[in-house]
Design an enzyme around this catalytic site. Structure first.
Site, PDB file in Angstrom:
ATOM      1  N   TYR A 131      48.353  44.398  66.680  1.00 47.88           N
ATOM      2  CA  TYR A 131      49.488  43.520  66.445  1.00 47.88           C
ATOM      3  C   TYR A 131      49.276  42.213  67.208  1.00 47.88           C
ATOM      4  CZ  TYR A 131      51.680  47.900  64.908  1.00 47.88           C
ATOM      5  OH  TYR A 131      51.966  49.095  64.280  1.00 47.88           O
ATOM      6  N   GLY A 181      62.606  46.810  55.956  1.00 41.99           N
ATOM      7  CA  GLY A 181      63.760  45.919  55.971  1.00 41.99           C
ATOM      8  C   GLY A 181      64.497  45.806  54.657  1.00 41.99           C
ATOM      9  N   PHE A 182      63.921  46.346  53.585  1.00 39.07           N
ATOM     10  CA  PHE A 182      64.538  46.195  52.268  1.00 39.07           C
ATOM     11  C   PHE A 182      65.887  46.897  52.191  1.00 39.07           C
ATOM     12  CE2 PHE A 182      64.809  47.804  47.766  1.00 39.07           C
ATOM     13  CZ  PHE A 182      65.251  46.612  47.230  1.00 39.07           C
ATOM     14  N   SER A 200      68.477  44.503  53.933  1.00 38.48           N
ATOM     15  CA  SER A 200      68.833  43.202  53.343  1.00 38.48           C
ATOM     16  C   SER A 200      68.901  43.198  51.830  1.00 38.48           C
ATOM     17  CB  SER A 200      67.807  42.148  53.795  1.00 38.48           C
ATOM     18  OG  SER A 200      67.767  42.063  55.195  1.00 38.48           O
TER      19      SER A 200
END
Length: 347
Positions: free
Chosen positions: A65, A217-218, A221
């Site tokens: 990351y 995250g879908f 949001s």
């Protein structure tokens, strides 16, 4: 709405080797990379502090990351806030980029060098949970595990984990040294691990750490997520979010949203509650960069589901989702078989 109510975060035994973690963790990747640009360091340190004081003490990062920058951030947060003894720290190794291409490595020299580098960046003497991030299919899993076993004996890591590994790979790895946790994508629309891998983990006493439990995250949001993704966001490359699939797939969110409205919680809380309900050996690691979203996620622990509601959620269309779950499916458990140990010639 339960979204503003802070639930008590239970503690669970993750696996059968002695590791205890918060029943919900914090995925830290998006703070530094892949989901747009890196977020302000001071804000992320504040978020980590809020998570830990809220009871979310299981922190998840990786040397990939950034690369490296997320581990540096976590290390700085632990030092500045004096949190080392209050958290369960998980990081990963095995994935890097070379000439713009993803490279997966599990050879012993790399394993040791990666661990030493992560210890330095994190500013710790021992990593609580050290995952093989992806499986190097050129190296017998027994060879990679052998070096990790040495690192355990040396006190540099406490527990060993796998990520995106098949049931056969898990069994072979576990035979060398007990595996404490398996990290896999698991959500209402990603359930491919349920047939063999979950069963394997439970037979062997291995905890399960679901990543992307709210569908990257879908489920938080909905369609607006896709409309507002910044340039460079990894999700733009994911098949499920491509226009040819998305019109179909957004129905899952619409159905989830309707059920959440009836339940009196947010869609993301309902989706996360379903993952949390999979067992007391499961600790999902939803990622976020905002305190209000973390509060939402913790609030999911207060959402209790009946058998009928579980069944309704499972009928929302997981088997009817269009598109692969990842842009690089060759690096998932579907392609994680390694050569037999007898084929290995040490350098």
């Amino acid at each position: 709405m339960t979204s503003t109510v802070q639930a008590v975060v239970p503690r669970i035994k993750l696996g059968s080797q002695g590791l205890e973690v918060s029943a919900q963790g914090l995925g830290c990747m998006g703070m530094s990379t892949f989901y747009g640009s890196a977020k302000p360091e001071s804000d992320m340190i504040q978020l980590i502090h809020h998570a830990v004081t809220s009871g979310v003490t299981f922190l998840d990062t990786s040397d990939f990351y950034g690369p490296h920058t997320n581990e540096i951030l976590i290390g700085k947060a632990l030092k500045e806030l004096g949190l080392r003894g209050k958290v369960e720290l998980a990081t990963k190794f095995g994935v890097s980029t070379k000439d713009g291409q993803i490279e997966v490595r599990g050879d012993p020299g790399y394993v040791r060098a990666a661990c030493e580098a992560s210890l330095s960046r994190l500013g710790v003497e021992c990593i609580d949970l050290y995952y093989i991030h992806r499986i190097d299919i050129r190296v017998p899993i027994e060879v990679t595990m052998g070096e990790l076993k040495k690192l355990v004996k040396e006190g540099k890591i406490k527990y060993i984990g796998l990520s995106e590994a098949s049931a056969d790979t898990i069994r072979r790895a576990h035979a060398v040294h007990p595996i404490t946790a398996l990290q896999m994508e698991w959500s209402l629309w990603t359930r491919d691990l349920e047939a063999d891998i979950v069963t394997c983990c439970r037979e062997l006493g291995i905890g399960i750490v679901p990543y992307s439990p709210i569908a990257r995250g879908f489920f938080a949001s909905g369609p607006e997520l896709i409309q507002n993704l910044p340039e460079g966001d990894l999700r733009k490359t994911m098949p499920r979010f491509k226009p040819e699939n998305f019109e179909h797939n957004k129905r899952v969110y619409e159905q989830l949203s309707g059920m959440a409205s009836r339940k009196g919680c947010s869609p993301s809380q309902l989706a996360l509650a379903w993952v949390q309900s999979q067992g007391n050996d499961v600790s999902p690691i939803p990622g976020t960069t905002k305190i209000e979203n973390l509060n939402q996620n913790v609030g999911a622990l207060s959402v209790k589901l009946t058998k009928e509601e579980m069944a309704e959620l499972e009928s929302l269309g997981a088997g009817d989702v269009k598109g692969d779950r990842h842009a690089h499916m060759k690096f998932t458990w579907l392609n994680s078989e390694t050569p037999p140990l007898s084929s290995w010639k040490s350098e």
